[in-house]
Design an enzyme around this catalytic site. Structure first.
Site, PDB file in Angstrom:
ATOM      1  N   SER A 102     -38.381   0.286 -32.171  1.00 29.48           N
ATOM      2  CA  SER A 102     -37.425   0.690 -33.156  1.00 29.48           C
ATOM      3  C   SER A 102     -37.809   0.871 -34.390  1.00 29.48           C
ATOM      4  O   SER A 102     -38.419   2.116 -34.681  1.00 29.48           O
ATOM      5  CB  SER A 102     -36.256  -0.661 -33.283  1.00 29.48           C
ATOM      6  OG  SER A 102     -35.189  -0.021 -34.021  1.00 29.48           O
ATOM      7  N   ASP A 243     -35.980   4.944 -33.060  1.00 32.25           N
ATOM      8  CA  ASP A 243     -35.430   4.900 -31.763  1.00 32.25           C
ATOM      9  C   ASP A 243     -33.987   5.311 -31.860  1.00 32.25           C
ATOM     10  O   ASP A 243     -33.293   5.547 -31.026  1.00 32.25           O
ATOM     11  CB  ASP A 243     -35.725   3.724 -30.550  1.00 32.25           C
ATOM     12  CG  ASP A 243     -34.476   2.543 -31.302  1.00 32.25           C
ATOM     13  OD1 ASP A 243     -34.187   2.618 -32.446  1.00 32.25           O
ATOM     14  OD2 ASP A 243     -34.207   1.579 -30.506  1.00 32.25           O
TER      15      ASP A 243
END
Length: 444
Positions: A102, A243
């Site tokens: 992420s 992400d």
């Protein structure tokens, strides 16, 4: 033991459990559980990743383990996390796997799973994988091995899905948008979505090299986006994280529009008033007051999109999120999706014929000060009577115009002291005073 945290398995690449060896075993374990749970002879798993260099290694190890367990793998390549959630459903797969850390730096990586419905994996499924990981890899029948294939049209499928969440009778023809891709998973599909809807798009940080993901860019470092919006005289800026499940916006003046602003827009400025909103303990009190005025209920969940999702499902609501920009719109997608969240704000802009800064003109965040108190040993500050009394006094002082949040970090020996209120000088002094009190009692 459980290898899963609140959002999959995450850590520094090369350090257990984010190693090729563990990924191989994890793939095999997940495949064995999947084969027990599905009626298919050879279940299908879809797998995508962000552009980190380590992702290619983990991808190869995971697919090898899954194939060894007799599972077919459809490789999607670098795509946003919510794209994998969507394509898990669209391709009728039994499981989705995302390789990403992420918003973390390039040296970290992670592995998380989606159910066949494109939602978080149930705890009992994770428990079965944990149990299977304790066993050795044993291949019973070579004829039952799975294989991997690449899905070449995956980006196009996801782009069309995102566009479908924007009303067909609207367009973005009159808008100039700067899109910061964080050198991450949305480097290609992100700009394409807005461009295909008619916007003039200026893409920045859209050249990932495997090492520059989130580096001085994206939703966690929006300074360059703010400057670019002003420089190009754009109507707004959109920043993703690595992400692309989080989004932060920037108005034409370079001002940040965070997750609380986005929830405010979707709750109070849209033609479709939601039944309720789920925020978190970190949601600014200004959001609570604004929603109260608009007669839209707000529920605060624990920090983490898992808990926001849980709150939405329990109440039958569809919109929720966090100040960080993790926004869920469950009538559009099963998980937090940065591109889709941005499109919902753009829908309101076009619908109301207003600029972004006009939509939030009446919404001002209350001053908020957060002090992290690092400790040698963690303790519960509310278990100390003197501290509990100080917290109570602070809450009484702020009643009706601010709030206090004292919470322990779930990942490090840190106590977070957050004070929010209508007076910056007051909340700053109060936050530091309470942090000093926590330090003093920890040392005592």
């Amino acid at each position: 033991m459980s290898y899963f945290g609140t959002d999959g398995i995450r850590g520094k690449f090369g350090v257990f459990p984010i190693t090729p060896e563990f990924a191989l075993k994890l793939g095999f374990a997940a495949g064995k559980v999947l084969k027990r749970r599905t009626k298919r002879n050879k279940p299908i798993v879809v797998m995508g990743k962000d552009p980190r260099l380590s992702g290619y290694i983990l991808e190869a190890a995971l697919q090898s383990g899954l194939n060894a367990a007799g599972v077919y793998v459809h490789l999607l390549g670098p795509l946003p996390t919510p794209a994998i959630a969507h394509l898990t459903r669209a391709l009728h797969a039994s499981l989705g796997i995302v390789i990403s850390a992420s918003h973390n730096p390039y040296h970290d990586n992670g592995i998380k799973f989606f159910s066949s419905e494109g939602k978080k994996l149930p705890d009992e499924f994770q428990d079965e994988i944990n149990a299977e990981l304790e066993k050795d890899i044993v291949i019973d029948d070579i004829a039952s091995l799975g294989k991997s294939v690449r899905v070449d049209d995956a980006p196009g499928r996801y782009i069309e899905f995102c566009k479908s969440t924007f009303p067909y009778h609207y367009d973005l023809n009159n808008l100039k948008i700067v899109v910061d891709c964080a050198n991450g998973a949305a480097y290609n599909v992100g700009p394409a979505v807005f461009r295909e809807l008619g916007a003039k798009v200026i893409a920045i940080h859209n050249e990932p090299n495997g090492l520059n993901i989130n580096q001085g860019c994206g939703s966690t470092h929006p300074e360059s986006l703010q400057a670019a919006v002003v420089e190009h005289q754009a109507d707004l800026g959109i920043a993703f994280d690595g992400d692309a499940d989080r989004v932060i916006l920037v108005d034409q003046n370079g001002k940040l529009i965070d997750g609380d602003h986005i929830l405010y827009i979707l709750a109070t400025q849209s033609a479709n008033k939601p039944a309720g909103i789920v925020g978190t303990l970190m949601s600014n009190m200004a959001l609570e007051l604004a929603l109260e005025k608009a007669e839209v209920p707000l529920i605060r969940a624990k920090v983490g999109d898992r808990y926001v999702l849980q709150g939405l499902e329990e109440n039958g609501w569809v919109i929720g999120g966090e100040p960080s920009g993790h926004i869920l719109t469950l009538d559009k997608s099963t998980t937090g999706d940065a591109i889709i969240a941005a499109l919902q704000v753009l829908t309101v802009m076009v619908e109301q014929k207003k600029a972004l800064h006009e939509l939030v003109a009446d919404f001002k965040l209350l001053p908020n000060v957060l002090v992290n108190v690092r400790l040698d040993a963690m303790f519960d500050p509310y278990s100390v009577p003197a501290l509990a009394a100080e917290f109570a006094n602070a809450e009484a002082q702020l009643k009706g115009r601010g709030r206090l949040l004292i919470r322990k970090s779930g990942t490090e020996p840190v106590i977070r002291v957050m004070v929010e209120g209508d007076n910056l000088q007051e909340v700053t002094a109060l936050a530091h005073a309470l942090a000093d009190a926590v330090r003093a009692n920890a040392a005592a």
